[in-house]
Design a protein around this motif. Structure first.
Motif, PDB file in Angstrom:
ATOM      1  N   ASN A 168      -5.398  -6.328  -2.351  1.00 13.90           N
ATOM      2  CA  ASN A 168      -4.458  -7.298  -1.763  1.00 13.90           C
ATOM      3  C   ASN A 168      -5.096  -8.686  -1.654  1.00 13.90           C
ATOM      4  OD1 ASN A 168      -6.227  -6.804   0.300  1.00 13.90           O
ATOM      5  ND2 ASN A 168      -4.724  -5.901   1.705  1.00 13.90           N
TER       6      ASN A 168
ATOM      7  N   CYS B  95      -6.858  -1.135   5.716  1.00 18.32           N
ATOM      8  CA  CYS B  95      -5.467  -0.678   5.730  1.00 18.32           C
ATOM      9  C   CYS B  95      -5.246   0.317   4.597  1.00 18.32           C
ATOM     10  CB  CYS B  95      -4.519  -1.857   5.550  1.00 18.32           C
ATOM     11  SG  CYS B  95      -4.728  -3.141   6.782  1.00 18.32           S
ATOM     12  N   SER B  96      -5.742  -0.041   3.403  1.00 15.69           N
ATOM     13  CA  SER B  96      -5.574   0.818   2.235  1.00 15.69           C
ATOM     14  C   SER B  96      -6.173   2.200   2.473  1.00 15.69           C
ATOM     15  CB  SER B  96      -6.244   0.157   1.030  1.00 15.69           C
ATOM     16  OG  SER B  96      -7.347  -0.626   1.445  1.00 15.69           O
TER      17      SER B  96
ATOM     18  N   ILE C 195      -7.452  -9.805  -0.015  1.00 13.56           N
ATOM     19  CA  ILE C 195      -7.728 -10.264   1.362  1.00 13.56           C
ATOM     20  C   ILE C 195      -8.261  -9.076   2.175  1.00 13.56           C
ATOM     21  CG2 ILE C 195      -5.464  -9.688   2.400  1.00 13.56           C
ATOM     22  CD1 ILE C 195      -6.837 -13.134   2.911  1.00 13.56           C
TER      23      ILE C 195
ATOM     24  N   GLY D 189     -12.071  -5.349  -0.386  1.00 12.62           N
ATOM     25  CA  GLY D 189     -13.232  -5.657   0.442  1.00 12.62           C
ATOM     26  C   GLY D 189     -14.161  -4.460   0.510  1.00 12.62           C
ATOM     27  N   ASP D 190     -13.583  -3.307   0.758  1.00 11.95           N
ATOM     28  CA  ASP D 190     -14.341  -2.073   0.891  1.00 11.95           C
ATOM     29  C   ASP D 190     -15.107  -1.749  -0.386  1.00 11.95           C
ATOM     30  OD1 ASP D 190     -14.658   0.976   0.683  1.00 11.95           O
ATOM     31  OD2 ASP D 190     -14.118   0.716   2.786  1.00 11.95           O
TER      32      ASP D 190
ATOM     33  N   GLY E 153      -7.247  -7.105   4.968  1.00  8.82           N
ATOM     34  CA  GLY E 153      -6.043  -6.925   5.770  1.00  8.82           C
ATOM     35  C   GLY E 153      -6.347  -6.420   7.176  1.00  8.82           C
ATOM     36  N   MET E 154      -7.121  -5.347   7.230  1.00  8.46           N
ATOM     37  CA  MET E 154      -7.359  -4.655   8.507  1.00  8.46           C
ATOM     38  C   MET E 154      -7.950  -5.569   9.577  1.00  8.46           C
ATOM     39  SD  MET E 154      -7.231  -1.839  10.162  1.00  8.46           S
ATOM     40  CE  MET E 154      -7.237  -0.254   9.359  1.00  8.46           C
ATOM     41  N   THR E 155      -8.794  -6.495   9.152  1.00  5.29           N
ATOM     42  CA  THR E 155      -9.471  -7.343  10.127  1.00  5.29           C
ATOM     43  C   THR E 155      -8.792  -8.709  10.279  1.00  5.29           C
ATOM     44  OG1 THR E 155     -11.014  -7.758   8.322  1.00  5.29           O
ATOM     45  CG2 THR E 155     -11.766  -6.306  10.079  1.00  5.29           C
TER      46      THR E 155
ATOM     47  N   HIS F 214       0.808  -1.227   0.000  1.00 10.89           N
ATOM     48  CA  HIS F 214       0.000   0.000   0.000  1.00 10.89           C
ATOM     49  C   HIS F 214       0.843   1.279   0.000  1.00 10.89           C
ATOM     50  CE1 HIS F 214      -3.243  -2.718   0.313  1.00 10.89           C
ATOM     51  NE2 HIS F 214      -3.727  -2.430   1.513  1.00 10.89           N
TER      52      HIS F 214
HETATM   53  C1  LIG Z   1     -19.750  -1.729   8.602  1.00 13.58           C
HETATM   54  C2  LIG Z   1     -18.446  -2.364   8.887  1.00 13.58           C
HETATM   55  N1  LIG Z   1     -18.320  -3.700   8.748  1.00 13.58           N
HETATM   56  C3  LIG Z   1     -17.135  -4.289   9.004  1.00 13.58           C
HETATM   57  C4  LIG Z   1     -16.056  -3.549   9.392  1.00 13.58           C
HETATM   58  C5  LIG Z   1     -14.764  -4.244   9.701  1.00 13.58           C
HETATM   59  N2  LIG Z   1     -13.760  -4.073   8.639  1.00 13.58           N
HETATM   60  C6  LIG Z   1     -12.844  -3.084   8.706  1.00 13.58           C
HETATM   61  S1  LIG Z   1     -11.812  -3.069   7.418  1.00 13.58           S
HETATM   62  C7  LIG Z   1     -12.548  -4.446   6.753  1.00 13.58           C
HETATM   63  C8  LIG Z   1     -12.060  -5.068   5.475  1.00 13.58           C
HETATM   64  C9  LIG Z   1     -10.762  -4.549   5.031  1.00 13.58           C
HETATM   65  O1  LIG Z   1     -10.398  -5.134   3.821  1.00 13.58           O
HETATM   66  P1  LIG Z   1     -10.159  -4.287   2.532  1.00 13.58           P
HETATM   67  O2  LIG Z   1     -11.262  -3.346   2.300  1.00 13.58           O
HETATM   68  O3  LIG Z   1      -9.877  -5.217   1.423  1.00 13.58           O
HETATM   69  O4  LIG Z   1      -8.873  -3.374   2.883  1.00 13.58           O
HETATM   70  P2  LIG Z   1      -7.421  -3.806   3.403  1.00 13.58           P
HETATM   71  O5  LIG Z   1      -7.441  -3.675   4.892  1.00 13.58           O
HETATM   72  O6  LIG Z   1      -7.162  -5.211   2.966  1.00 13.58           O
HETATM   73  O7  LIG Z   1      -6.509  -2.825   2.766  1.00 13.58           O
HETATM   74  C10 LIG Z   1     -13.608  -4.870   7.547  1.00 13.58           C
HETATM   75  C11 LIG Z   1     -14.429  -6.068   7.235  1.00 13.58           C
HETATM   76  C12 LIG Z   1     -16.235  -2.160   9.539  1.00 13.58           C
HETATM   77  N3  LIG Z   1     -15.241  -1.336   9.918  1.00 13.58           N
HETATM   78  N4  LIG Z   1     -17.415  -1.599   9.264  1.00 13.58           N
END
Ligand SMILES: Cc1ncc(C[n+]2csc(CCOP(=O)(O)OP(=O)(O)O)c2C)c(N)n1
Lengths: 375, 272
Positions: B124, B54-55, B126, B97-98, B128-130, B25
């Motif tokens: 990524n 994380c992103s 996956i 995911g977002d 990441g943050m969770t 990132h």
């Molecule tokens: C409404 C809601 N549901 C679930 C979460 C928990 N949550 C935080 S980040 C995340 C997914 C992160 O994955 P991604 O978007 O791919 O970003 P990355 O961290 O991998 O960069 C989730 C499920 C939240 N913050 N808010």
């Protein structure tokens, strides 16, 4: 003053435009759709922006984005959509973004009865989003009051930088009344605090002691840093216990113990032995019943909260001390009455109704007579 | 390509940042700042909008207007910003995911409207943050915290998804090829309509470890092995393309942009 025939939902849209609202994002839902439609029609005419979003979550999110850009924003919905907006109502509270959310209550839970009036969202407007948070909720009972309260909702939202909810109900939203609307400029319109410093001299930390810090618009060089995470006055996330507690207490302090936020109407409360507490469309039937009782010489009073959150508990406590019986008619299974009991410090007569109909003045009058031992 | 000085665009006051060692990132963020500098965009004309992940957190490390919003809703916030201020360059930075799971609806509708946002997906593969649960882009068979026996869901090809929805600039690149990546980001930002860039950005901590892909260097090599340029991909069969990351520019066209259309409507009605 000009007299016109107007519907409650249309009055809300007109009030919003008069308050300086220039952005609306929404998703249609009965019984609030006339607000969406009126905003789609009116906003382009005043140079504002309207967008029909893909859902209610996106609608409030778009409103918050526009508000951050410095534009007063409105969204309107009903029960199912209001539930969807909850997460971002909390975001608005945490990130201190002015926004007005209209909830024209309908019968629930779930899809319930789309065109039936109800008052089952009383607690959801206060506690719908997670975490302790500030929110102001205003509840009109007439078309004209809808117009005025929409403006007040914007005013409070702007100066306190928080979400304000206009809690209507199907009865008020679809009501058509002859109203006298104030001339443009007759009602005061308030604006959010903006920094006096130019961008290069602006330091958010210098405003740390202020209850409502100035809010620069984005796109003006202020380098805004906005987050829903707990943050320090510099906008950076923080988990330091001191910073966390300070922020939460400051945010909630915007509404707690602020008598100037409270607005209510009283009729015959001075000598009331039976006190009726009602809001929104239910208060219309209650007011008619109280007037009828007083014409018969009965000591009956009406307390109608206009600001329903924060709840006018001090005044209800005072009135409860002098009244014998307290009667709370509502279109739910006792949400308002529970809150009145808390404020009164004792049990009240709860008139609950969940059959999709309004309370009639006659029914409330009968309950008044029974409560007073006059029947 | 020369690297420009971007130190004035980066806010290091709260470093160390939250990203893990080996996370892609940071490379992607640097490429974004490089692209902004190369376009000579004044910082006050750019707004960075993140979701949650994380992103999305990288928006908190720039010296520009930055809004860290709610999970999945960055595109919707950005829609409001762009409609209120069409003159601004509104960048959305969020994870797979977002953008593709919880925020998928906003993504496709923004693409359909052709609203002038630049959506940069830090993919990524996956969450990441969770702590490493599977996402809509996790390749089938992958291990994750919620696919302990291997993922069985099929994935989104995000580029094809937004293309079908109406996006008018669509490309994919990886953090292994920063110069191409920077070039694409620049074109995405300069683009008037809805632009989308799928940026493959490996997660050593959660994707790499759970799938025993070795240290970050090995993980980046595995991404390189899976990378196929769009032109080469046209000569490959569906089986050969299984699990591959096809990179390149897929869509570049210029139908009317949404906020410009809206302003035309307002002008025609006598609004200002
Ligand atoms: C409404 C809601 N549901 C679930 C979460 C928990 N949550 C935080 S980040 C995340 C997914 C992160 O994955 P991604 O978007 O791919 O970003 P990355 O961290 O991998 O960069 C989730 C499920 C939240 N913050 N808010």
């Amino acid at each position: 003053m000009k007299t016109i025939l107007l519907q409650g939902n249309e009055a809300c849209a007109r009030g919003a435009i008069a308050a300086g609202c220039r952005f609306f994002a929404g998703y249609p839902i009965t019984p609030s759709s006339e607000i969406v439609e009126a905003m789609a029609r009116e906003l382009p005419l005043v140079g504002g922006s309207f967008i029909q979003m893909e859902d209610e979550i996106g609608s409030i999110a778009a409103c918050l984005g526009a508000s951050l850009a410095g534009v007063k924003s409105l969204t309107a919905t009903s029960g199912p959509g209001f539930s969807l907006k909850q997460e971002n109502i909390g975001y608005a509270a945490m990130a201190e973004i002015p926004v007005v959310v209209v909830n024209v209550q309908r019968f629930g839970p779930s899809t319930g009865m789309p065109t039936a009036p109800a008052q089952g969202d009383f607690y959801q407007t206060r506690w719908g989003t997670h975490g302790d948070h500030p929110v102001v909720v205003l509840a009109p009972w007439s078309v004209e009051e809808t117009y005025r309260l929409t403006i007040r909702a914007f005013n409070l939202s702007e100066v306190h930088r928080l979400p304000v909810i206009l809690l209507m109900d199907e009865g008020v939203g679809h009501l058509r009344e002859r109203v006298e609307l104030p001339e443009e400029g007759e009602l005061a319109v308030w604006e959010r605090p903006k920094p006096k410093e130019p961008p290069d001299l602006f330091d958010p930390v210098a405003h740390a002691g202020e209850e409502v810090p100035p809010m620069p618009p984005l796109g003006a060089g202020y380098r805004l840093r906005v987050t829903g995470l707990v943050h320090g006055s510099d906008g950076f996330p923080s988990e330091s216990p001191e910073t966390v507690a300070k922020l939460l207490r400051r945010l909630c302090g915007k509404v707690e113990g602020k008598p100037e936020l409270l607005q209510a109407e009283e009729e015959g409360t001075d000598d009331a032995r039976v006190l009726v507490v009602a809001y929104g469309s239910t208060a219309r039937g209650a007011a008619a019943a109280v007037r009828e009782a007083r014409e018969r010489g009965l000591p009956v009073g009406l307390f109608r909260p206009v600001t329903v959150w924060p709840f006018p508990e001090a005044r209800i406590g005072e009135l409860a001390a002098q009244a014998g019986e307290i009667l709370v008619p509502e279109l739910s299974l006792g949400q308002l009455s529970r809150e009145v009991e808390r404020a009164a410090g004792r049990r009240v007569r709860s008139l609950t109704r969940v059959d999709g109909n309004h309370w009639s003045p006659g029914e409330i009058l009968a309950a008044i007579e029974e409560a007073g031992g006059w029947s | 390509m020369e690297l420009a000085d971007i130190s004035d665009l980066l806010d290091e006051s709260h470093f160390p940042h939250i990203l893990c060692a080996g996370c892609g990132h940071g490379i992607a963020l640097r490429a974004i700042l490089q692209a902004i500098r190369k376009l000579n965009l004044p910082a006050e004309r750019v707004v960075m909008v993140g979701g949650i992940g994380c992103s999305s957190r990288v928006v908190g490390y720039v010296r520009m207007d930055s809004i860290h919003t709610t999970h999945g809703r960055a595109v919707a916030f950005a829609t409001g910003i762009k409609l209120a201020r069409p003159d601004l360059k509104v960048l959305v930075i969020a994870g797979d995911g977002d953008l593709a799971a919880i925020g998928g609806n906003h993504l496709i509708h923004a693409a359909r409207r052709n609203i002038g946002l630049t959506v940069l997906c830090f993919n990524n593969e996956i969450y990441g943050m969770t702590s490493g649960q599977y996402s809509p882009t996790t390749p089938p068979g992958s291990m994750s915290a919620t696919s302990p026996y291997g993922a069985i869901e099929r994935t989104f090809d995000l580029c094809r998804l937004v293309e079908a929805a109406g996006a008018t600039y669509v490309a994919r690149s990886t953090v292994n090829e920063v110069f191409i990546l920077t070039e694409y980001i620049g074109r995405a930002i300069a683009h008037e309509g809805f632009s989308f860039l799928d940026i493959v950005s490996p997660c050593p901590t959660y994707f790499g470890r759970q799938n025993r892909l070795g240290d970050p260097v090995k993980l980046y090599e595995s991404v390189k092995d899976r990378t196929v340029r769009a032109k080469a991909a046209t000569k490959m069969s569906a089986e050969e393309l299984e699990g591959k990351l096809v990179v390149g520019e897929f869509v570049r066209k210029n139908p009317p942009e949404y906020t410009a259309e809206y302003r035309r409507l307002v002008a025609a009605r006598g609004g200002k």
